[in-house]
Scaffold this motif. Structure first.
Motif, PDB file in Angstrom:
ATOM      1  N   LEU A 123      -9.507  44.226  61.198  1.00  0.00           N
ATOM      2  CA  LEU A 123      -8.842  45.246  60.382  1.00  0.00           C
ATOM      3  C   LEU A 123      -7.915  44.626  59.341  1.00  0.00           C
ATOM      4  CD1 LEU A 123      -8.032  48.195  62.814  1.00  0.00           C
ATOM      5  CD2 LEU A 123     -10.120  47.677  61.544  1.00  0.00           C
ATOM      6  N   ALA A 124      -7.503  43.381  59.538  1.00  0.00           N
ATOM      7  CA  ALA A 124      -6.709  42.692  58.514  1.00  0.00           C
ATOM      8  C   ALA A 124      -7.557  42.299  57.315  1.00  0.00           C
ATOM      9  CB  ALA A 124      -6.045  41.448  59.100  1.00  0.00           C
ATOM     10  N   ALA A 125      -8.879  42.204  57.516  1.00  0.00           N
ATOM     11  CA  ALA A 125      -9.784  41.855  56.413  1.00  0.00           C
ATOM     12  C   ALA A 125      -9.857  43.004  55.411  1.00  0.00           C
ATOM     13  CB  ALA A 125     -11.171  41.539  56.961  1.00  0.00           C
ATOM     14  N   ASP A 126     -10.336  42.689  54.234  1.00  0.00           N
ATOM     15  CA  ASP A 126     -10.420  43.694  53.177  1.00  0.00           C
ATOM     16  C   ASP A 126     -11.621  44.610  53.346  1.00  0.00           C
ATOM     17  OD1 ASP A 126      -8.175  42.530  51.671  1.00  0.00           O
ATOM     18  OD2 ASP A 126      -9.551  40.843  51.444  1.00  0.00           O
ATOM     19  N   LEU A 127     -12.704  44.068  53.868  1.00  0.00           N
ATOM     20  CA  LEU A 127     -13.917  44.829  54.130  1.00  0.00           C
ATOM     21  C   LEU A 127     -14.461  44.396  55.480  1.00  0.00           C
ATOM     22  CD1 LEU A 127     -15.667  44.415  50.648  1.00  0.00           C
ATOM     23  CD2 LEU A 127     -14.499  46.470  51.467  1.00  0.00           C
ATOM     24  N   ARG A 128     -15.144  45.325  56.165  1.00  0.00           N
ATOM     25  CA  ARG A 128     -15.741  45.026  57.452  1.00  0.00           C
ATOM     26  C   ARG A 128     -17.185  45.516  57.449  1.00  0.00           C
ATOM     27  NH1 ARG A 128     -10.890  45.848  57.277  1.00  0.00           N
ATOM     28  NH2 ARG A 128     -11.314  47.988  56.616  1.00  0.00           N
ATOM     29  N   VAL A 129     -18.093  44.602  57.789  1.00  0.00           N
ATOM     30  CA  VAL A 129     -19.506  44.945  57.929  1.00  0.00           C
ATOM     31  C   VAL A 129     -19.848  44.776  59.402  1.00  0.00           C
ATOM     32  CG1 VAL A 129     -21.859  44.400  57.267  1.00  0.00           C
ATOM     33  CG2 VAL A 129     -20.021  44.149  55.599  1.00  0.00           C
ATOM     34  N   SER A 130     -20.383  45.829  60.000  1.00  0.00           N
ATOM     35  CA  SER A 130     -20.644  45.806  61.426  1.00  0.00           C
ATOM     36  C   SER A 130     -22.123  45.883  61.727  1.00  0.00           C
ATOM     37  CB  SER A 130     -19.934  46.988  62.112  1.00  0.00           C
ATOM     38  OG  SER A 130     -20.286  47.081  63.468  1.00  0.00           O
ATOM     39  N   ALA A 131     -22.553  45.151  62.754  1.00  0.00           N
ATOM     40  CA  ALA A 131     -23.882  45.351  63.311  1.00  0.00           C
ATOM     41  C   ALA A 131     -23.944  46.729  63.951  1.00  0.00           C
ATOM     42  CB  ALA A 131     -24.178  44.275  64.350  1.00  0.00           C
ATOM     43  N   ALA A 132     -25.115  47.327  63.957  1.00  0.00           N
ATOM     44  CA  ALA A 132     -25.257  48.691  64.471  1.00  0.00           C
ATOM     45  C   ALA A 132     -24.865  48.787  65.938  1.00  0.00           C
ATOM     46  CB  ALA A 132     -26.693  49.168  64.274  1.00  0.00           C
ATOM     47  N   GLY A 133     -25.077  47.740  66.709  1.00  0.00           N
ATOM     48  CA  GLY A 133     -24.794  47.804  68.140  1.00  0.00           C
ATOM     49  C   GLY A 133     -23.425  47.297  68.541  1.00  0.00           C
ATOM     50  N   ALA A 134     -22.557  46.989  67.591  1.00  0.00           N
ATOM     51  CA  ALA A 134     -21.234  46.457  67.916  1.00  0.00           C
ATOM     52  C   ALA A 134     -20.381  47.514  68.614  1.00  0.00           C
ATOM     53  CB  ALA A 134     -20.534  45.970  66.657  1.00  0.00           C
ATOM     54  N   THR A 135     -19.496  47.052  69.477  1.00  0.00           N
ATOM     55  CA  THR A 135     -18.548  47.949  70.128  1.00  0.00           C
ATOM     56  C   THR A 135     -17.131  47.425  69.920  1.00  0.00           C
ATOM     57  OG1 THR A 135     -18.783  46.769  72.235  1.00  0.00           O
ATOM     58  CG2 THR A 135     -20.188  48.706  71.871  1.00  0.00           C
ATOM     59  N   PHE A 136     -16.177  48.349  69.989  1.00  0.00           N
ATOM     60  CA  PHE A 136     -14.790  48.045  69.655  1.00  0.00           C
ATOM     61  C   PHE A 136     -13.863  48.611  70.726  1.00  0.00           C
ATOM     62  CE2 PHE A 136     -17.338  48.490  65.892  1.00  0.00           C
ATOM     63  CZ  PHE A 136     -16.902  47.509  65.007  1.00  0.00           C
ATOM     64  N   SER A 137     -12.699  47.970  70.898  1.00  0.00           N
ATOM     65  CA  SER A 137     -11.667  48.503  71.782  1.00  0.00           C
ATOM     66  C   SER A 137     -10.351  47.807  71.474  1.00  0.00           C
ATOM     67  CB  SER A 137     -12.034  48.287  73.251  1.00  0.00           C
ATOM     68  OG  SER A 137     -10.991  48.725  74.102  1.00  0.00           O
ATOM     69  N   THR A 138      -9.247  48.529  71.723  1.00  0.00           N
ATOM     70  CA  THR A 138      -7.931  47.905  71.549  1.00  0.00           C
ATOM     71  C   THR A 138      -7.584  47.029  72.751  1.00  0.00           C
ATOM     72  OG1 THR A 138      -6.823  49.860  72.455  1.00  0.00           O
ATOM     73  CG2 THR A 138      -7.136  49.776  70.065  1.00  0.00           C
TER      74      THR A 138
END
Length: 264
Positions: A123-138
């Motif tokens: 999120l500190a980056a200016d742009l984020r490109v994600s793979a379709a299967g990526a998952t996220f959590s805090t």
């Protein structure tokens, strides 16, 4: 530029050498952040930010994950030893600032799991490109901690205070599709790294001085009132209007030609 290390790889894109690719390189541990990795990542990002030959940066992870945050095995050893807790100041803060304040675009290529400080870096980056299967959590609350790597601010700014609080308190996993719907990422049609490199190549050929001002202006505008924002924009425009890049771009526009930007 920092030389390659076991923990971090730094390469130049073959198609556009002005793009530096910084890869967290512990694929067997999902790029969990040890001191070795944090130091190497900090130094690589700071070097890329300071290198005038680098006009765009891609940050990614090796293997199936972007970054799962702190290596808890190493962290547990630190806690048992009673060692002074300095990693936030020495590592996480400097990595986050190297990404956010780099005077050039930084793109996160999120190839897989992105958790904790890994999410903060993305999120500190200016742009984020994600793979379709990526998952996220805090993930922070699950181990009795608050956020680091700027996540308490970046997440709130991007998704709103209510959703950011929910994501931080509950630590629930969310998908790339969720992240795209909230405006956090764009989903790559194929490999995240290839889509990120395509963006980086275009940005590397663009007005890097203007990009630096834009990044700074957005950060300033997020936390200041309108009068201060207008004064800051005036200062930024005044700096840019005196550049050769701006003058050349105006002449190219009038001549119906494509401008060339040299960063001066």
């Amino acid at each position: 530029m920092v030389a390659d290390s076991p923990a971090v790889l730094v390469e130049r894109d073959r198609a556009e050498p002005a793009v530096a690719v910084v890869t967290m390189n512990r694929p067997d541990r999902h790029n969990a952040l040890t001191v070795e990795l944090k130091v190497a990542l900090r130094d690589a990002l700071e070097a890329a930010a300071a290198d005038p030959s680098v006009r765009a940066v891609v940050l990614t992870g090796a293997g199936r994950s972007f970054c799962v945050g702190q290596d808890l095995g190493e962290h547990a050893q630190t806690l048992r030893a009673g060692t002074e807790f300095t990693t936030i100041e020495e590592h996480y803060n400097r990595i986050t600032l190297a990404i956010a304040e780099a005077p050039k675009p930084v793109i996160a290529a999120v190839n897989g799991t992105c958790v904790g400080a890994g999410l903060g870096f993305a999120l500190a980056a200016d742009l984020r490109v994600s793979a379709a299967g990526a998952t996220f959590s805090t993930a922070f609350a699950g181990i009795g901690l608050t956020a680091d790597s700027g996540l308490s601010a970046s997440l709130a700014h991007m998704v709103g205070v209510a959703r950011a609080t929910e994501l931080l308190l509950l630590g629930e996993r969310f998908t790339a599709e969720d992240a795209a719907a909230w405006g956090l990422v764009r989903i790559a049609p194929g490999e995240a790294i290839e889509a990120a490199l395509e963006l980086a190549r275009g940005l590397a050929a663009g007005p890097t001085l203007a990009y630096a001002e834009i990044k700074s202006a957005v950060r300033f505008g997020a936390v200041n009132d309108l009068r201060a924002v207008l004064a800051n924009e005036d200062r930024g425009q005044s700096r840019l209007v005196a550049t050769a890049d701006h003058a050349g771009a105006v002449e190219a526009f009038l001549a119906k030609q494509k401008p060339t930007f040299e960063g001066r």
